[in-house]
Write a protein that holds these residues in place. Structure first.
Motif, PDB file in Angstrom:
ATOM      1  N   UNK A   1      29.776  43.800  45.754  1.00 28.29           N
ATOM      2  CA  UNK A   1      30.871  44.156  44.872  1.00 28.29           C
ATOM      3  C   UNK A   1      30.826  43.274  43.626  1.00 28.29           C
ATOM      4  N   UNK A   2      30.898  43.898  42.481  1.00 26.44           N
ATOM      5  CA  UNK A   2      30.766  43.135  41.260  1.00 26.44           C
ATOM      6  C   UNK A   2      32.032  43.086  40.407  1.00 26.44           C
ATOM      7  N   UNK A   3      33.129  43.618  40.906  1.00 18.99           N
ATOM      8  CA  UNK A   3      34.410  43.506  40.211  1.00 18.99           C
ATOM      9  C   UNK A   3      35.532  43.700  41.223  1.00 18.99           C
ATOM     10  N   UNK A   4      36.731  43.414  40.789  1.00 19.10           N
ATOM     11  CA  UNK A   4      37.875  43.556  41.694  1.00 19.10           C
ATOM     12  C   UNK A   4      38.309  45.002  41.890  1.00 19.10           C
ATOM     13  N   UNK A   5      37.742  45.909  41.115  1.00 14.82           N
ATOM     14  CA  UNK A   5      38.208  47.299  41.142  1.00 14.82           C
ATOM     15  C   UNK A   5      37.885  48.042  42.428  1.00 14.82           C
ATOM     16  N   UNK A   6      37.061  47.471  43.280  1.00 18.63           N
ATOM     17  CA  UNK A   6      36.749  48.125  44.539  1.00 18.63           C
ATOM     18  C   UNK A   6      37.802  47.859  45.615  1.00 18.63           C
ATOM     19  N   UNK A   7      38.774  47.016  45.313  1.00 20.27           N
ATOM     20  CA  UNK A   7      39.763  46.615  46.311  1.00 20.27           C
ATOM     21  C   UNK A   7      41.082  47.346  46.129  1.00 20.27           C
ATOM     22  N   UNK A   8      41.848  47.338  47.186  1.00 22.12           N
ATOM     23  CA  UNK A   8      43.230  47.823  47.125  1.00 22.12           C
ATOM     24  C   UNK A   8      44.077  46.854  47.947  1.00 22.12           C
ATOM     25  N   UNK A   9      45.370  46.925  47.721  1.00 23.29           N
ATOM     26  CA  UNK A   9      46.308  46.075  48.454  1.00 23.29           C
ATOM     27  C   UNK A   9      47.628  46.820  48.542  1.00 23.29           C
ATOM     28  N   UNK A  10      48.446  46.424  49.501  1.00 25.14           N
ATOM     29  CA  UNK A  10      49.751  47.052  49.652  1.00 25.14           C
ATOM     30  C   UNK A  10      50.783  46.335  48.792  1.00 25.14           C
ATOM     31  N   UNK A  11      51.506  47.110  48.004  1.00 26.48           N
ATOM     32  CA  UNK A  11      52.584  46.538  47.207  1.00 26.48           C
ATOM     33  C   UNK A  11      53.651  45.988  48.139  1.00 26.48           C
ATOM     34  N   UNK A  12      54.556  45.223  47.584  1.00 26.58           N
ATOM     35  CA  UNK A  12      55.624  44.640  48.403  1.00 26.58           C
ATOM     36  C   UNK A  12      56.516  45.734  48.995  1.00 26.58           C
ATOM     37  N   UNK A  13      56.451  46.925  48.380  1.00 23.51           N
ATOM     38  CA  UNK A  13      57.194  48.080  48.901  1.00 23.51           C
ATOM     39  C   UNK A  13      56.391  48.843  49.952  1.00 23.51           C
ATOM     40  N   UNK A  14      55.155  48.387  50.232  1.00 19.82           N
ATOM     41  CA  UNK A  14      54.348  49.002  51.279  1.00 19.82           C
ATOM     42  C   UNK A  14      53.436  50.121  50.819  1.00 19.82           C
ATOM     43  N   UNK A  15      53.337  50.356  49.520  1.00 18.09           N
ATOM     44  CA  UNK A  15      52.474  51.415  49.006  1.00 18.09           C
ATOM     45  C   UNK A  15      51.088  50.847  48.693  1.00 18.09           C
ATOM     46  N   UNK A  17      47.971  50.191  46.628  1.00 20.45           N
ATOM     47  CA  UNK A  17      47.695  50.127  45.193  1.00 20.45           C
ATOM     48  C   UNK A  17      46.203  49.840  45.019  1.00 20.45           C
ATOM     49  N   UNK A  18      45.504  50.739  44.350  1.00 21.55           N
ATOM     50  CA  UNK A  18      44.094  50.514  44.026  1.00 21.55           C
ATOM     51  C   UNK A  18      44.036  49.590  42.817  1.00 21.55           C
ATOM     52  N   UNK A  19      43.250  48.528  42.926  1.00 21.12           N
ATOM     53  CA  UNK A  19      43.128  47.628  41.783  1.00 21.12           C
ATOM     54  C   UNK A  19      42.422  48.296  40.619  1.00 21.12           C
ATOM     55  N   UNK A  20      41.797  49.421  40.877  1.00 17.92           N
ATOM     56  CA  UNK A  20      41.239  50.254  39.817  1.00 17.92           C
ATOM     57  C   UNK A  20      42.329  50.603  38.786  1.00 17.92           C
ATOM     58  N   UNK A  21      43.574  50.663  39.232  1.00 19.56           N
ATOM     59  CA  UNK A  21      44.698  50.964  38.330  1.00 19.56           C
ATOM     60  C   UNK A  21      44.841  49.922  37.225  1.00 19.56           C
ATOM     61  N   UNK A  22      44.261  48.750  37.417  1.00 19.86           N
ATOM     62  CA  UNK A  22      44.379  47.663  36.449  1.00 19.86           C
ATOM     63  C   UNK A  22      43.133  47.519  35.575  1.00 19.86           C
TER      64      UNK A  22
END
Length: 162
Positions: A1-15, A17-22
């Motif tokens: 993996x060469x960037x953070x865009x391959x990751x996702x995490x759960x928002x504090x609301x439990x949804x 979120x793909x880091x691709x969004x950033x």
């Protein structure tokens, strides 16, 4: 993996979120805690966010309870604490682990991309900060003792690199 865009995490609301969004944003990713001596850094993080968000900065807060059990609450408790005490408006995520076999993959990537003192990859305490460029690559790692306001020069540099 060469960037953070391959990751996702759960928002504090439990949804999820793909880091691709950033993509295209400068990111400051921080492991946080509500009952830590560094907790007042939330105030400076929010000030940075207000100063730079219109220019493309996002701050991503990741609560962690691995250091002195200083983040014992659930997501709702953490969200309420951050809002009521520090008016946090930047994105917060669900509590994660940053070290060990259950460490979130994003933090494994961040630690490998920007090792700490003497090449150590482990995170030693709350409020480690990782500054990420618009290309998704880690620019620099900052220790907990580095105040968020001291990072503004690095943020400015990355925001100017369009």
């Amino acid at each position: 993996m060469n960037s953070i865009y391959q990751f996702s995490a759960n928002s504090i609301a439990g949804e999820t979120v793909a880091l691709e969004n950033y993509r295209g944003k400068v990111l400051l990713i921080v492991n946080t805690a509500s009952q830590c001596g560094f907790t007042p850094q939330y105030r400076e993080l929010e000030a940075l966010y207000q100063t730079y968000k219109s220019r493309g900065l996002e701050i991503l807060g990741f609560p962690c309870n691995q250091f002195g059990s200083q983040e014992p609450g659930d997501s709702q408790t953490i969200a309420e604490f951050c809002e009521l005490n520090f008016s946090v408006s930047f994105p917060m995520f669900e509590k994660i682990e940053v070290n060990g076999k259950h460490a979130h993959p994003l933090f494994n990537y961040l630690k490998a991309a920007a090792p700490g003192l003497l090449g150590s990859q482990s995170i030693k305490w709350n409020f480690n900060k990782f500054l990420v460029g618009r290309d998704g690559k880690v620019y620099k790692r900052y220790a907990p003792i580095v105040s968020p306001s001291a990072i503004s020069r690095g943020i400015e540099r990355l925001l100017k690199n369009d």
